[in-house]
Design a protein around this motif. Structure first.
Motif, PDB file in Angstrom:
ATOM      1  N   ASP A 115       0.888  -1.507   0.101  1.00  5.24           N
ATOM      2  CA  ASP A 115       0.073  -0.031   0.009  1.00  5.24           C
ATOM      3  C   ASP A 115       0.822   1.206  -0.093  1.00  5.24           C
ATOM      4  N   VAL A 116       2.030   1.281   0.688  1.00  9.64           N
ATOM      5  CA  VAL A 116       2.855   2.222   0.715  1.00  9.64           C
ATOM      6  C   VAL A 116       3.460   2.558  -0.694  1.00  9.64           C
ATOM      7  N   TRP A 117       3.899   1.279  -1.355  1.00 11.47           N
ATOM      8  CA  TRP A 117       4.581   1.251  -2.782  1.00 11.47           C
ATOM      9  C   TRP A 117       3.462   1.949  -3.572  1.00 11.47           C
ATOM     10  N   ASP A 118       2.229   1.452  -3.751  1.00 11.46           N
ATOM     11  CA  ASP A 118       1.115   2.080  -4.520  1.00 11.46           C
ATOM     12  C   ASP A 118       0.894   3.569  -4.290  1.00 11.46           C
ATOM     13  N   TYR A 119       1.226   3.834  -2.932  1.00  7.99           N
ATOM     14  CA  TYR A 119       0.734   5.286  -2.652  1.00  7.99           C
ATOM     15  C   TYR A 119       2.031   6.113  -3.391  1.00  7.99           C
ATOM     16  N   VAL A 120       3.112   5.961  -3.187  1.00 10.56           N
ATOM     17  CA  VAL A 120       4.241   6.882  -3.746  1.00 10.56           C
ATOM     18  C   VAL A 120       4.281   6.753  -5.011  1.00 10.56           C
ATOM     19  N   ASN A 121       3.790   5.875  -5.705  1.00 10.65           N
ATOM     20  CA  ASN A 121       3.991   5.657  -7.175  1.00 10.65           C
ATOM     21  C   ASN A 121       2.976   6.216  -7.864  1.00 10.65           C
ATOM     22  N   ARG A 122       1.754   6.930  -6.996  1.00  6.71           N
ATOM     23  CA  ARG A 122       0.928   7.855  -7.533  1.00  6.71           C
ATOM     24  C   ARG A 122       1.527   9.074  -7.609  1.00  6.71           C
ATOM     25  N   PHE A 123       2.537   9.535  -7.214  1.00  6.38           N
ATOM     26  CA  PHE A 123       3.303  10.835  -7.477  1.00  6.38           C
ATOM     27  C   PHE A 123       4.354  10.970  -8.412  1.00  6.38           C
ATOM     28  N   ALA A 124       4.949   9.722  -8.340  1.00 13.14           N
ATOM     29  CA  ALA A 124       6.403   9.639  -9.045  1.00 13.14           C
ATOM     30  C   ALA A 124       6.586   8.278  -9.441  1.00 13.14           C
ATOM     31  N   GLU A 125       7.406   8.248 -10.562  1.00 14.72           N
ATOM     32  CA  GLU A 125       7.975   6.796 -10.725  1.00 14.72           C
ATOM     33  C   GLU A 125       8.986   6.479 -10.282  1.00 14.72           C
ATOM     34  N   PHE A 126       8.875   5.395  -9.568  1.00 14.80           N
ATOM     35  CA  PHE A 126       9.942   4.578  -8.815  1.00 14.80           C
ATOM     36  C   PHE A 126      10.368   3.349  -9.494  1.00 14.80           C
ATOM     37  N   ASN A 127      11.365   2.937  -9.158  1.00 14.17           N
ATOM     38  CA  ASN A 127      11.799   1.438  -9.845  1.00 14.17           C
ATOM     39  C   ASN A 127      12.154   0.664  -8.567  1.00 14.17           C
ATOM     40  N   ASN A 128      12.253  -0.469  -8.891  1.00  8.65           N
ATOM     41  CA  ASN A 128      12.356  -1.548  -7.568  1.00  8.65           C
ATOM     42  C   ASN A 128      13.942  -1.861  -7.381  1.00  8.65           C
ATOM     43  N   TYR A 129      14.634  -0.749  -7.129  1.00 10.62           N
ATOM     44  CA  TYR A 129      15.987  -0.691  -6.911  1.00 10.62           C
ATOM     45  C   TYR A 129      16.526  -1.316  -5.403  1.00 10.62           C
ATOM     46  N   VAL A 130      17.253  -2.322  -5.326  1.00  6.99           N
ATOM     47  CA  VAL A 130      17.588  -2.627  -4.033  1.00  6.99           C
ATOM     48  C   VAL A 130      19.168  -2.426  -3.907  1.00  6.99           C
ATOM     49  N   ASN A 131      19.645  -1.620  -2.817  1.00 12.42           N
ATOM     50  CA  ASN A 131      20.924  -1.097  -2.777  1.00 12.42           C
ATOM     51  C   ASN A 131      21.448  -2.246  -1.668  1.00 12.42           C
ATOM     52  N   SER A 132      22.672  -2.928  -2.254  1.00 14.40           N
ATOM     53  CA  SER A 132      23.263  -3.834  -1.554  1.00 14.40           C
ATOM     54  C   SER A 132      24.730  -3.677  -1.978  1.00 14.40           C
ATOM     55  N   PRO A 133      25.447  -2.848  -1.200  1.00 10.96           N
ATOM     56  CA  PRO A 133      26.910  -2.647  -1.527  1.00 10.96           C
ATOM     57  C   PRO A 133      27.536  -3.669  -0.916  1.00 10.96           C
ATOM     58  N   VAL A 134      28.813  -3.679  -1.574  1.00  3.92           N
ATOM     59  CA  VAL A 134      29.946  -4.594  -0.947  1.00  3.92           C
ATOM     60  C   VAL A 134      31.337  -4.169  -1.146  1.00  3.92           C
ATOM     61  N   ALA A 135      32.195  -4.658  -0.357  1.00  2.00           N
ATOM     62  CA  ALA A 135      33.588  -4.269  -0.551  1.00  2.00           C
ATOM     63  C   ALA A 135      34.315  -5.647  -0.709  1.00  2.00           C
ATOM     64  N   ASN A 136      35.220  -5.447  -1.649  1.00  2.00           N
ATOM     65  CA  ASN A 136      36.579  -6.409  -1.885  1.00  2.00           C
ATOM     66  C   ASN A 136      37.550  -5.869  -1.271  1.00  2.00           C
ATOM     67  N   PHE A 137      38.066  -6.887  -0.263  1.00  2.00           N
ATOM     68  CA  PHE A 137      39.076  -6.722   0.778  1.00  2.00           C
ATOM     69  C   PHE A 137      39.989  -7.868   0.403  1.00  2.00           C
ATOM     70  N   ARG A 138      41.248  -7.938  -0.131  1.00  2.00           N
ATOM     71  CA  ARG A 138      42.082  -9.054  -0.193  1.00  2.00           C
ATOM     72  C   ARG A 138      41.383 -10.267  -0.951  1.00  2.00           C
ATOM     73  N   GLY A 139      40.729  -9.961  -1.953  1.00  2.00           N
ATOM     74  CA  GLY A 139      39.973 -11.025  -2.508  1.00  2.00           C
ATOM     75  C   GLY A 139      38.619 -11.601  -1.983  1.00  2.00           C
ATOM     76  N   SER A 140      38.200 -11.006  -0.889  1.00  2.00           N
ATOM     77  CA  SER A 140      37.108 -11.440  -0.216  1.00  2.00           C
ATOM     78  C   SER A 140      36.054 -10.359  -0.188  1.00  2.00           C
ATOM     79  N   MET A 141      34.557 -10.831  -0.186  1.00  2.00           N
ATOM     80  CA  MET A 141      33.733  -9.820  -0.291  1.00  2.00           C
ATOM     81  C   MET A 141      33.076  -9.741   0.990  1.00  2.00           C
ATOM     82  N   TYR A 142      32.788  -8.227   1.490  1.00  2.00           N
ATOM     83  CA  TYR A 142      32.171  -8.226   2.649  1.00  2.00           C
ATOM     84  C   TYR A 142      30.835  -6.961   2.374  1.00  2.00           C
ATOM     85  N   ASN A 143      29.690  -7.386   3.144  1.00  2.00           N
ATOM     86  CA  ASN A 143      28.602  -6.491   3.177  1.00  2.00           C
ATOM     87  C   ASN A 143      29.032  -5.087   3.527  1.00  2.00           C
TER      88      ASN A 143
END
Length: 111
Positions: free
Chosen positions: A66-94
Motif C-alpha cells: 500500500d505504501v509502494w502504490d501510494y508513492v507511485n501515484r506521485f512519481a515513478e519509482f523503480n524496484n532498486y535494492v541497494n546492496s553495496p559490498v567491498a572487496n578486501f584482499r579477495g573476499s567480499m564483505y557487506n
C-alpha cells in the motif's frame, strides 16, 4: 487573512504526505517552505531529460504494497535494492561495515 485548518511547515516527504491526506479529508492546508520547491531533500530536477537529485541520491525502501502504490501515484519509482559490498584482499564483505565485518577481516585481532 484566510483561515486554514492546518499549517504545514516544510514540504518534504512528511509535510507533503500530511498535507495531501488532510486535503483529501476535506481540510484546508497552508504549506510553507523556505525552499522554492516541494519534496525536501529528495527533490529532483530535469537536466536535459535526466532527473538529477539536487541534494544527493536517495533510495526509497518499503516492503508494504500500500505504501509502494501510494508513492507511485506521485512519481515513478523503480524496484532498486541497494546492496553495496567491498572487496578486501579477495573476499567480499557487506556494507556498511560493522563489528562482525571487522572480525571477519582481521580474525583474532577484533573480537
Amino acid at each position: 487573512m484566510s483561515q486554514y485548518d492546518y499549517l504545514v511547515v516544510g514540504a518534504g516527504l512528511s509535510g507533503a504526505v500530511f498535507a495531501n491526506a488532510a486535503r483529501r479529508a476535506g481540510k484546508s492546508v497552508l504549506v510553507i517552505d523556505r525552499r522554492d520547491h516541494i519534496a525536501g531533500n529528495v527533490y529532483t530536477e530535469d537536466v536535459e531529460g535526466i532527473q538529477v537529485h539536487r541534494y544527493g541520491a536517495h533510495i526509497f525502501h518499503t516492503s508494504m504494497k500500500d505504501v509502494w502504490d501510494y508513492v507511485n501515484r506521485f512519481a515513478e519509482f523503480n524496484n532498486y535494492v541497494n546492496s553495496p559490498v567491498a572487496n578486501f584482499r579477495g573476499s567480499m564483505y557487506n556494507m556498511p561495515f560493522n563489528m562482525n565485518t571487522f572480525a571477519k577481516m582481521w580474525p583474532g585481532v577484533v573480537t
